[in-house]
Scaffold this active site. Structure first.
Site: not given
Ligand code: NAP
Ligand code: GLV
Length: 294
Positions: A209, A257
């Site tokens: 983000r 994005h």
């Molecule tokens: P997720 O499964 O919830 O994983 C989040 C990771 O971040 C986990 O490993 C978590 O640790 C870690 N984390 C959270 N808070 C933390 C902290 N304070 N310190 C250290 N590590 C921390 O999320 P995801 O599905 O992989 O997605 C990640 C992010 O990608 C989304 O939230 C979104 O913002 C972004 N995204 C962007 C796009 C785009 O098109 N640009 C598309 C999709 C997603 P734990 O494993 O220990 O819980």
């Molecule tokens: C895109 O940014 C998502 O969080 O799915």
């Protein structure tokens, strides 16, 4: 409509004009949430996100408490994010940004890149998307590290956690990929202090983000030559205003994005299953932990 393939008797109503009586609404499937929307739904059983990040949903002060919120990360979204991360890591690693510049000057010059085994990649956030990308990068020969809140065991990926783990990992990351959720703890995590911990000439790739980055600090690190460059997909303000310095910065690649999105049919199957689970009194998959904010 894809949802109805899984739950034929589901009645779909479109926000805002087709909602009808708000008391009838049991689930909302959302990406962007309109402020005030949740004030109207008093019989809600679940909130289904069409995206991975739920920062914009949780920000709504009217969000009903004690209603499960489930994220919408499908295998299609994982595939798209893997491609984005692998593409840009290879782009940076193989000097393709440099060849782009040379072409604009009609210059023919070869620049050798180090062996992949010498280019260390640190992934901030090893959840569903970060873990998959990290594992994929190990298969290309990069030494990969991952930072998460709790320690992780991902094949071939060195796990770091906590504040000390962050400093340690950043100091060894020639390329940093940010795949953290946006929470109170992760806002501004890429700032003057943490960017200064990176090795000289490091690259930052941010499909997380925009608010993970303090933009003034990022621009200062790029302009001073400390950072080699940045690939930015998300921004404080989107669409990125045409006057924003990132657009024309020679060391920045801007993407709109677009890193990853859902394949509708797969995402619908996932959220249809969540509707069924909630109706059976079970916990939905990819339940958001409101205490931690992701
Ligand atoms: P997720 O499964 O919830 O994983 C989040 C990771 O971040 C986990 O490993 C978590 O640790 C870690 N984390 C959270 N808070 C933390 C902290 N304070 N310190 C250290 N590590 C921390 O999320 P995801 O599905 O992989 O997605 C990640 C992010 O990608 C989304 O939230 C979104 O913002 C972004 N995204 C962007 C796009 C785009 O098109 N640009 C598309 C999709 C997603 P734990 O494993 O220990 O819980
Ligand atoms: C895109 O940014 C998502 O969080 O799915």
């Amino acid at each position: 409509m894809e949802l109805k393939r899984h739950i034929p008797d589901l009645e779909l109503r479109a926000w805002p004009d087709g909602v009808g009586d708000p008391k009838d609404i049991e689930f909302t499937l959302v990406w962007n949430v309109q402020p005030g929307m949740y004030k109207r739904f008093h019989n809600l059983k679940g909130i289904l996100s069409f995206g991975a990040g739920v920062d914009h949903i949780l920000r709504d002060p009217d969000l009903p408490k004690n209603i499960p919120i489930s994220r919408g990360v499908s295998s299609g979204m994982v595939e798209n994010m893997n491609q984005y991360v692998v593409h840009w890591v290879l782009h940076v690693h193989r000097n393709f940004h440099y060849y782009g510049e040379l072409q604009r000057r009609s210059e023919w010059k070869f620049r050798r890149n180090p062996h992949a085994a010498l280019r260390r990649v640190g992934v901030l956030g090893t959840g569903i998307l970060g873990a998959a990308a990290a594992e994929m990068l190990t298969r290309l020969g990069f030494p990969v590290m991952g930072w998460s809140r709790t320690p992780k065991s991902i094949p071939g990926v060195t796990s770091y956690s906590g504040a000390a783990g962050l400093d340690d990992m950043l100091s060894k990351s020639d390329i940093v990929v940010c795949l953290l959720p946006l929470t109170a703890e992760t806002t501004g995590i890429l700032n003057a202090k943490t960017l200064a911990e990176l090795p000289e000439g490091a690259y930052v790739i941010n499909p997380g983000r925009g608010a993970h980055i303090i933009d003034a600090d990022m621009l200062a690190a790029l302009n001073s030559g400390r950072l080699g460059g940045a690939v930015l997909d998300t921004f404080m303000q989107e669409p990125l205003p045409s006057t924003d310095p990132y657009w024309k910065h020679p060391k920045v690649i801007v993407t709109p994005h677009c890193a990853s999105w859902n394949i509708v049919s797969i995402a619908a199957a996932h959220q249809a299953e969540n509707i069924k689970r909630v109706m059976r009194g079970e916990t939905p998959r990819q339940l958001v932990d409101r205490t931690h904010g992701y």
